[in-house]
Design a protein around this motif. Structure first.
Motif, PDB file in Angstrom:
ATOM      1  N   MET A 104       5.304  11.193   4.883  1.00  0.00           N
ATOM      2  CA  MET A 104       6.174  10.273   4.156  1.00  0.00           C
ATOM      3  C   MET A 104       7.434  10.985   3.664  1.00  0.00           C
ATOM      4  O   MET A 104       8.520  10.405   3.627  1.00  0.00           O
ATOM      5  CB  MET A 104       5.408   9.647   2.997  1.00  0.00           C
ATOM      6  N   ARG A 105       7.276  12.236   3.276  1.00  0.00           N
ATOM      7  CA  ARG A 105       8.447  12.998   2.822  1.00  0.00           C
ATOM      8  C   ARG A 105       9.446  13.174   3.957  1.00  0.00           C
ATOM      9  O   ARG A 105      10.665  13.088   3.756  1.00  0.00           O
ATOM     10  CB  ARG A 105       8.003  14.363   2.290  1.00  0.00           C
ATOM     11  N   GLU A 106       8.960  13.411   5.163  1.00  0.00           N
ATOM     12  CA  GLU A 106       9.845  13.541   6.322  1.00  0.00           C
ATOM     13  C   GLU A 106      10.646  12.256   6.524  1.00  0.00           C
ATOM     14  O   GLU A 106      11.843  12.292   6.818  1.00  0.00           O
ATOM     15  CB  GLU A 106       9.018  13.842   7.579  1.00  0.00           C
ATOM     16  N   ILE A 107       9.985  11.104   6.368  1.00  0.00           N
ATOM     17  CA  ILE A 107      10.667   9.827   6.542  1.00  0.00           C
ATOM     18  C   ILE A 107      11.703   9.631   5.442  1.00  0.00           C
ATOM     19  O   ILE A 107      12.819   9.157   5.699  1.00  0.00           O
ATOM     20  CB  ILE A 107       9.649   8.681   6.551  1.00  0.00           C
ATOM     21  N   ALA A 108      11.366   9.989   4.213  1.00  0.00           N
ATOM     22  CA  ALA A 108      12.318   9.868   3.106  1.00  0.00           C
ATOM     23  C   ALA A 108      13.534  10.754   3.349  1.00  0.00           C
ATOM     24  O   ALA A 108      14.676  10.352   3.082  1.00  0.00           O
ATOM     25  CB  ALA A 108      11.645  10.235   1.787  1.00  0.00           C
ATOM     26  N   ASP A 109      13.305  11.961   3.848  1.00  0.00           N
ATOM     27  CA  ASP A 109      14.413  12.858   4.157  1.00  0.00           C
ATOM     28  C   ASP A 109      15.293  12.274   5.253  1.00  0.00           C
ATOM     29  O   ASP A 109      16.526  12.303   5.173  1.00  0.00           O
ATOM     30  CB  ASP A 109      13.883  14.223   4.608  1.00  0.00           C
ATOM     31  N   ASN A 153       0.806  -1.218   0.000  1.00  0.00           N
ATOM     32  CA  ASN A 153       0.000   0.000   0.000  1.00  0.00           C
ATOM     33  C   ASN A 153       0.839   1.267   0.000  1.00  0.00           C
ATOM     34  O   ASN A 153       0.296   2.363   0.101  1.00  0.00           O
ATOM     35  CB  ASN A 153      -0.953   0.016   1.197  1.00  0.00           C
ATOM     36  N   GLY A 154       2.186   1.126  -0.055  1.00  0.00           N
ATOM     37  CA  GLY A 154       3.034   2.300  -0.135  1.00  0.00           C
ATOM     38  C   GLY A 154       3.394   2.896   1.202  1.00  0.00           C
ATOM     39  O   GLY A 154       4.078   3.908   1.261  1.00  0.00           O
ATOM     40  N   ASN A 155       2.958   2.300   2.322  1.00  0.00           N
ATOM     41  CA  ASN A 155       3.325   2.808   3.628  1.00  0.00           C
ATOM     42  C   ASN A 155       4.831   2.728   3.792  1.00  0.00           C
ATOM     43  O   ASN A 155       5.422   1.666   3.617  1.00  0.00           O
ATOM     44  CB  ASN A 155       2.638   1.964   4.707  1.00  0.00           C
ATOM     45  N   PRO A 156       5.530   3.816   4.117  1.00  0.00           N
ATOM     46  CA  PRO A 156       6.977   3.805   4.166  1.00  0.00           C
ATOM     47  C   PRO A 156       7.547   3.100   5.378  1.00  0.00           C
ATOM     48  O   PRO A 156       8.742   3.041   5.551  1.00  0.00           O
ATOM     49  CB  PRO A 156       7.344   5.297   4.194  1.00  0.00           C
ATOM     50  N   GLY A 157       6.722   2.556   6.274  1.00  0.00           N
ATOM     51  CA  GLY A 157       7.242   1.847   7.431  1.00  0.00           C
ATOM     52  C   GLY A 157       7.018   2.624   8.708  1.00  0.00           C
ATOM     53  O   GLY A 157       6.128   3.458   8.792  1.00  0.00           O
ATOM     54  N   PRO A 158       7.844   2.340   9.728  1.00  0.00           N
ATOM     55  CA  PRO A 158       7.625   2.969  11.022  1.00  0.00           C
ATOM     56  C   PRO A 158       7.783   4.468  10.967  1.00  0.00           C
ATOM     57  O   PRO A 158       8.659   4.989  10.285  1.00  0.00           O
ATOM     58  CB  PRO A 158       8.711   2.336  11.907  1.00  0.00           C
ATOM     59  N   ILE A 159       6.954   5.168  11.690  1.00  0.00           N
ATOM     60  CA  ILE A 159       7.026   6.619  11.756  1.00  0.00           C
ATOM     61  C   ILE A 159       8.054   7.012  12.795  1.00  0.00           C
ATOM     62  O   ILE A 159       8.034   6.484  13.913  1.00  0.00           O
ATOM     63  CB  ILE A 159       5.656   7.209  12.123  1.00  0.00           C
ATOM     64  N   PRO A 160       9.006   7.889  12.490  1.00  0.00           N
ATOM     65  CA  PRO A 160       9.960   8.323  13.499  1.00  0.00           C
ATOM     66  C   PRO A 160       9.231   8.768  14.752  1.00  0.00           C
ATOM     67  O   PRO A 160       8.189   9.426  14.677  1.00  0.00           O
ATOM     68  CB  PRO A 160      10.674   9.505  12.818  1.00  0.00           C
TER      69      PRO A 160
END
Length: 336
Positions: A291-296, A98-105
């Motif tokens: 999600m952008r925060e996690i990618a960064d 589903n595109g969830n990037p994984g655990p949230i910081p």
């Protein structure tokens, strides 16, 4: 989605119902360097004796065809639970389907869920084509008795589920408006469909995606150049941005309201269909920003590009949807 296997655990550990209610602190910076034939397992916070306890990272010998999945903490029902790290197939997808990037910081706030109870159209495709073209309408809360109206005439044979409606442009049709009759309420505008025999929706979609990919790659490269090289520094910058957002929440809300009021008629903004669209857009933008925060934070280039593409799609979708809703609003005489 990945299965989290059961295991024996410390009877004094954070079992169901007695785990920590506050997020773990930010990870401590570690500089392990490189070690041939080994994988560095990052340090993590553990919950012991009702307090957070740091467990330093360590080296694990590499395993052929495997990669290490870092442990993480997840918030569940108001408490935090640890999902232990483990070796997994190196070819397994690093993201759930589903595109969830994984655990949230842990320093990011919990996701806010806005309620949408009425039928809501989010998008439709294609927007033009020849008669016999299959059109897909996407949205939320479509009732089973929803029906499609094209150019003022009911369309037979539409396939309906809660999040999608598929129908075919009738033979001998001309350009006209698509709308839905759903749930015994007034017709819900979808948008115009232009009958154009020469239009190729597949080629057009491919062209749009290529443009989005190029723009997304350029946006990520520009963004990456401004990011700190060290993860700890990136995390500190993320926490600072979150604090700034929290401190300026009311100011940003007032600014957004002013921007909308300057662009759109007040009565149109008060209309229930417009309110639903604004709510849907706010939810999607918030999710994309998270999600952008996690990618960064993780410097994940592939994820970052996908997120930029998603942002481009959502911006275009929202702009088109607002235009369609305004057109319908004016056609009704400009009254909610």
């Amino acid at each position: 989605w990945s299965r989290v296997d059961g295991d024996w655990e410390d009877s004094n550990g954070p079992g169901p119902g007695n785990g920590p209610t506050s997020a773990p602190p930010p990870p401590r910076p570690e500089t392990p360097g490189a070690k041939a034939g080994f994988v560095w397992v990052e340090g993590q916070w553990d919950w012991k004796d009702n307090k957070w306890d740091w467990v330093a990272g360590h080296w694990e010998r590499e395993r052929a065809g495997k990669r290490w999945r870092q442990s993480r903490w997840e918030q569940r029902d108001g408490r935090w639970s640890r999902v232990d790290g483990d070796w997994e197939d190196a070819n397994a997808p690093s993201l759930p389907p589903n595109g969830n990037p994984g655990p949230i910081p842990p320093h990011l706030p919990p996701r806010h869920e806005w309620k949408l109870e009425r039928p809501v159209v989010s998008s439709y495709w294609p927007i033009k084509g020849k008669t016999g073209t299959k059109v897909v309408i996407r949205g939320k809360n479509f009732p089973k008795d929803a029906s499609v109206v094209f150019a003022g005439q009911p369309v037979n044979g539409a396939k309906v589920n809660a999040n999608q409606i598929v129908f075919v442009i009738p033979a001998n049709a001309t350009t006209g408006a698509i709308s839905l009759r759903a749930g015994g309420r007034r017709e819900l505008a979808v948008g115009n469909f232009e009958v154009a025999a020469a239009f190729d929706p597949i080629a057009e979609q491919k062209r749009l995606e290529e443009e989005r990919q190029k723009a997304a790659q350029a946006a990520w490269e520009a963004r990456q150049a401004k990011l700190a090289k060290d993860r700890a520094a990136r995390e500190a910058a993320m926490r600072q941005r979150e604090q700034e957002r929290e401190a300026t929440r009311d100011q940003r809300r007032a600014q957004r309201i002013a921007e909308l009021a300057a662009k759109w008629q007040r009565a149109f903004l008060a209309d229930e269909d417009t309110q639903d669209e604004l709510t849907l857009h706010a939810q999607r933008i918030a999710d994309i920003e998270r999600m952008r925060e996690i990618a960064d934070l993780t410097a994940n280039a592939k994820l970052a590009v996908r997120i930029e593409v998603a942002l481009s799609r959502e911006t275009m979708r929202h702009d088109q949807r607002m235009v369609a809703l305004e057109s319908s609003f004016k056609a009704r005489g400009g009254t909610p």
